[in-house]
Motif scaffolding. Structure first.
Motif, PDB file in Angstrom:
ATOM      1  N   PRO A 170       1.332  17.558  -2.455  1.00 21.18           N
ATOM      2  CA  PRO A 170       1.420  16.138  -2.280  1.00 21.18           C
ATOM      3  C   PRO A 170       1.002  15.452  -1.042  1.00 21.18           C
ATOM      4  O   PRO A 170       0.240  14.322  -1.191  1.00 21.18           O
ATOM      5  N   ALA A 171       0.422  16.196  -0.094  1.00 18.10           N
ATOM      6  CA  ALA A 171      -0.164  15.543   1.127  1.00 18.10           C
ATOM      7  C   ALA A 171      -1.359  15.288   0.828  1.00 18.10           C
ATOM      8  O   ALA A 171      -2.246  14.251   1.328  1.00 18.10           O
ATOM      9  N   ARG A 172      -2.244  16.107   0.087  1.00 21.34           N
ATOM     10  CA  ARG A 172      -3.790  15.824  -0.408  1.00 21.34           C
ATOM     11  C   ARG A 172      -3.838  14.838  -1.117  1.00 21.34           C
ATOM     12  O   ARG A 172      -4.587  14.124  -1.172  1.00 21.34           O
ATOM     13  N   HIS A 173      -2.819  14.841  -2.302  1.00 24.26           N
ATOM     14  CA  HIS A 173      -2.796  13.690  -3.056  1.00 24.26           C
ATOM     15  C   HIS A 173      -2.707  12.225  -2.589  1.00 24.26           C
ATOM     16  O   HIS A 173      -3.218  11.330  -2.863  1.00 24.26           O
ATOM     17  N   ARG A 174      -1.612  12.452  -1.541  1.00 21.76           N
ATOM     18  CA  ARG A 174      -1.329  11.309  -0.954  1.00 21.76           C
ATOM     19  C   ARG A 174      -2.557  10.742   0.068  1.00 21.76           C
ATOM     20  O   ARG A 174      -3.088   9.367   0.015  1.00 21.76           O
ATOM     21  N   ASP A 175      -3.284  11.679   0.511  1.00 22.05           N
ATOM     22  CA  ASP A 175      -4.588  11.318   1.278  1.00 22.05           C
ATOM     23  C   ASP A 175      -5.490  10.579   0.180  1.00 22.05           C
ATOM     24  O   ASP A 175      -6.096   9.704   0.452  1.00 22.05           O
ATOM     25  N   ARG A 177       0.780  -1.115  -0.131  1.00 23.06           N
ATOM     26  CA  ARG A 177       0.031   0.182   0.048  1.00 23.06           C
ATOM     27  C   ARG A 177       0.970   1.283  -0.120  1.00 23.06           C
ATOM     28  O   ARG A 177       0.591   2.324  -0.702  1.00 23.06           O
ATOM     29  N   ARG A 178       1.806   1.306   0.878  1.00 22.39           N
ATOM     30  CA  ARG A 178       2.820   2.276   0.858  1.00 22.39           C
ATOM     31  C   ARG A 178       3.564   2.749  -0.227  1.00 22.39           C
ATOM     32  O   ARG A 178       3.447   3.697  -1.021  1.00 22.39           O
ATOM     33  N   GLU A 179       3.920   1.564  -0.968  1.00 21.38           N
ATOM     34  CA  GLU A 179       4.692   1.581  -2.448  1.00 21.38           C
ATOM     35  C   GLU A 179       3.682   2.154  -3.489  1.00 21.38           C
ATOM     36  O   GLU A 179       4.121   3.006  -4.391  1.00 21.38           O
ATOM     37  N   VAL A 180       2.646   1.467  -3.326  1.00 21.38           N
ATOM     38  CA  VAL A 180       1.513   2.098  -4.510  1.00 21.38           C
ATOM     39  C   VAL A 180       0.906   3.468  -4.298  1.00 21.38           C
ATOM     40  O   VAL A 180       0.949   4.160  -5.267  1.00 21.38           O
ATOM     41  N   ALA A 181       0.847   3.714  -2.923  1.00 16.86           N
ATOM     42  CA  ALA A 181       0.729   5.185  -2.510  1.00 16.86           C
ATOM     43  C   ALA A 181       1.890   6.057  -3.000  1.00 16.86           C
ATOM     44  O   ALA A 181       1.664   6.945  -3.620  1.00 16.86           O
ATOM     45  N   ASP A 182       3.022   5.595  -2.970  1.00 10.93           N
ATOM     46  CA  ASP A 182       4.105   6.608  -3.252  1.00 10.93           C
ATOM     47  C   ASP A 182       4.249   6.429  -4.921  1.00 10.93           C
ATOM     48  O   ASP A 182       4.456   7.492  -5.492  1.00 10.93           O
ATOM     49  N   ILE A 183       4.077   5.355  -5.583  1.00  5.11           N
ATOM     50  CA  ILE A 183       4.000   5.218  -7.028  1.00  5.11           C
ATOM     51  C   ILE A 183       2.880   6.421  -7.550  1.00  5.11           C
ATOM     52  O   ILE A 183       3.072   6.796  -8.424  1.00  5.11           O
ATOM     53  N   GLY A 184       1.699   6.086  -6.878  1.00  2.49           N
ATOM     54  CA  GLY A 184       0.603   6.730  -7.226  1.00  2.49           C
ATOM     55  C   GLY A 184       0.860   8.219  -6.977  1.00  2.49           C
ATOM     56  O   GLY A 184       0.508   9.036  -7.905  1.00  2.49           O
ATOM     57  N   LEU A 185       1.588   8.842  -6.102  1.00  4.01           N
ATOM     58  CA  LEU A 185       1.825  10.038  -5.806  1.00  4.01           C
ATOM     59  C   LEU A 185       2.754  10.816  -6.717  1.00  4.01           C
ATOM     60  O   LEU A 185       2.636  11.721  -7.333  1.00  4.01           O
ATOM     61  N   LEU A 186       3.812   9.808  -7.115  1.00  2.00           N
ATOM     62  CA  LEU A 186       4.822  10.089  -7.857  1.00  2.00           C
ATOM     63  C   LEU A 186       4.176  10.229  -9.420  1.00  2.00           C
ATOM     64  O   LEU A 186       4.436  11.280  -9.914  1.00  2.00           O
ATOM     65  N   MET A 187       3.386   9.433  -9.771  1.00  2.00           N
ATOM     66  CA  MET A 187       2.707   9.377 -10.912  1.00  2.00           C
ATOM     67  C   MET A 187       1.755  10.452 -10.981  1.00  2.00           C
ATOM     68  O   MET A 187       1.571  11.287 -12.164  1.00  2.00           O
ATOM     69  N   ALA A 188       1.124  10.849 -10.164  1.00  2.00           N
ATOM     70  CA  ALA A 188      -0.019  12.062  -9.916  1.00  2.00           C
ATOM     71  C   ALA A 188       0.637  13.160 -10.050  1.00  2.00           C
ATOM     72  O   ALA A 188       0.064  14.269 -10.629  1.00  2.00           O
ATOM     73  N   GLY A 189       1.693  13.163  -9.215  1.00  2.00           N
ATOM     74  CA  GLY A 189       2.657  14.696  -9.303  1.00  2.00           C
ATOM     75  C   GLY A 189       2.962  14.836 -10.550  1.00  2.00           C
ATOM     76  O   GLY A 189       2.972  16.205 -10.937  1.00  2.00           O
ATOM     77  N   ARG A 190       3.591  13.910 -11.238  1.00  2.00           N
ATOM     78  CA  ARG A 190       3.904  14.400 -12.761  1.00  2.00           C
ATOM     79  C   ARG A 190       2.705  14.463 -13.582  1.00  2.00           C
ATOM     80  O   ARG A 190       3.023  15.488 -14.427  1.00  2.00           O
ATOM     81  N   ALA A 191       1.583  14.037 -13.207  1.00  2.00           N
ATOM     82  CA  ALA A 191       0.510  14.204 -14.280  1.00  2.00           C
ATOM     83  C   ALA A 191       0.090  15.472 -13.896  1.00  2.00           C
ATOM     84  O   ALA A 191      -0.368  16.233 -14.726  1.00  2.00           O
ATOM     85  N   ILE A 192      -0.287  16.083 -12.836  1.00  2.00           N
ATOM     86  CA  ILE A 192      -0.913  16.913 -12.328  1.00  2.00           C
ATOM     87  C   ILE A 192       0.182  18.286 -12.073  1.00  2.00           C
ATOM     88  O   ILE A 192      -0.104  19.395 -12.642  1.00  2.00           O
ATOM     89  N   ASP A 193       1.316  17.965 -11.897  1.00  2.00           N
ATOM     90  CA  ASP A 193       2.398  18.837 -11.776  1.00  2.00           C
ATOM     91  C   ASP A 193       2.555  19.817 -10.807  1.00  2.00           C
ATOM     92  O   ASP A 193       3.190  20.710 -10.845  1.00  2.00           O
TER      93      ASP A 193
END
Length: 171
Positions: A150-155, A129-145
């Motif tokens: 990052p805190a809201r996206h992680r949530d 879950r942590r890895e998926v969340a980190d990967i999701g964050l990384l991908m979302a951060g790149r997508a949304i940029d």
């Protein structure tokens, strides 16, 4: 009177003297020797009788001792049989107890292994879950940029993962 008459009349005095001598000889022997011989024979007969009685008594005592020893041997054999029976039953009880303890130990180890597997699976799920969340964050951060912090996206990602895990647990 020819030959036989002379022989009989000539032999009678010798015969009488022979009988008298024999009787005197027997009387002398009786007075001197036969009495001692008879006493010795009586004494020997008494000793033999006493020895025979002692032998009979010893034989009876030996039979009694033999019967007593036979009874003791029988008692010892019975005791040995009882001890062997008890030893067999004790061995069976020990074997059963060892099997039960072995089964309990195996069950305990199995339960411990299942707990460790559950704990490892739970930890793996948390790590995933942590890895998926980190990967999701990384991908979302790149997508949304920069549109989301990052805190809201992680949530958001963690809530989505929680919904997914709850949905999987429910099925």
């Amino acid at each position: 009177m020819g030959g036989i008459g002379d022989f009989l009349f000539g032999a009678i005095p010798d015969f009488i003297w022979g009988v008298v001598a024999f009787v005197l000889f027997v009387l002398v022997l009786y007075r001197m020797g036969i009495r001692n011989i008879l006493v010795a024979v009586d004494a020997r007969e008494g000793r033999i009788r006493a020895q025979m009685e002692a032998a009979a008594s010893a034989a009876a005592a030996a039979r009694t001792r033999q019967e007593k020893l036979d009874a003791e041997f029988a008692a010892v054999e019975d005791k040995i049989r009882a001890m062997m029976t008890e030893a067999r039953s004790d061995a069976a009880a020990l074997r059963a107890r060892a099997i039960d303890e072995g089964r309990a130990e195996v069950e305990s180890q199995r339960a411990q292994a299942l707990r460790e597997i559950d704990a490892a699976r739970h930890q793996a799920v948390l790590d995933l879950r942590r890895e998926v969340a980190d990967i999701g964050l990384l991908m979302a951060g790149r997508a949304i940029d920069a549109e989301l912090d990052p805190a809201r996206h992680r949530d958001l990602v963690e809530r989505a993962l929680d919904d997914y895990v709850n949905a999987q647990a429910g099925t």
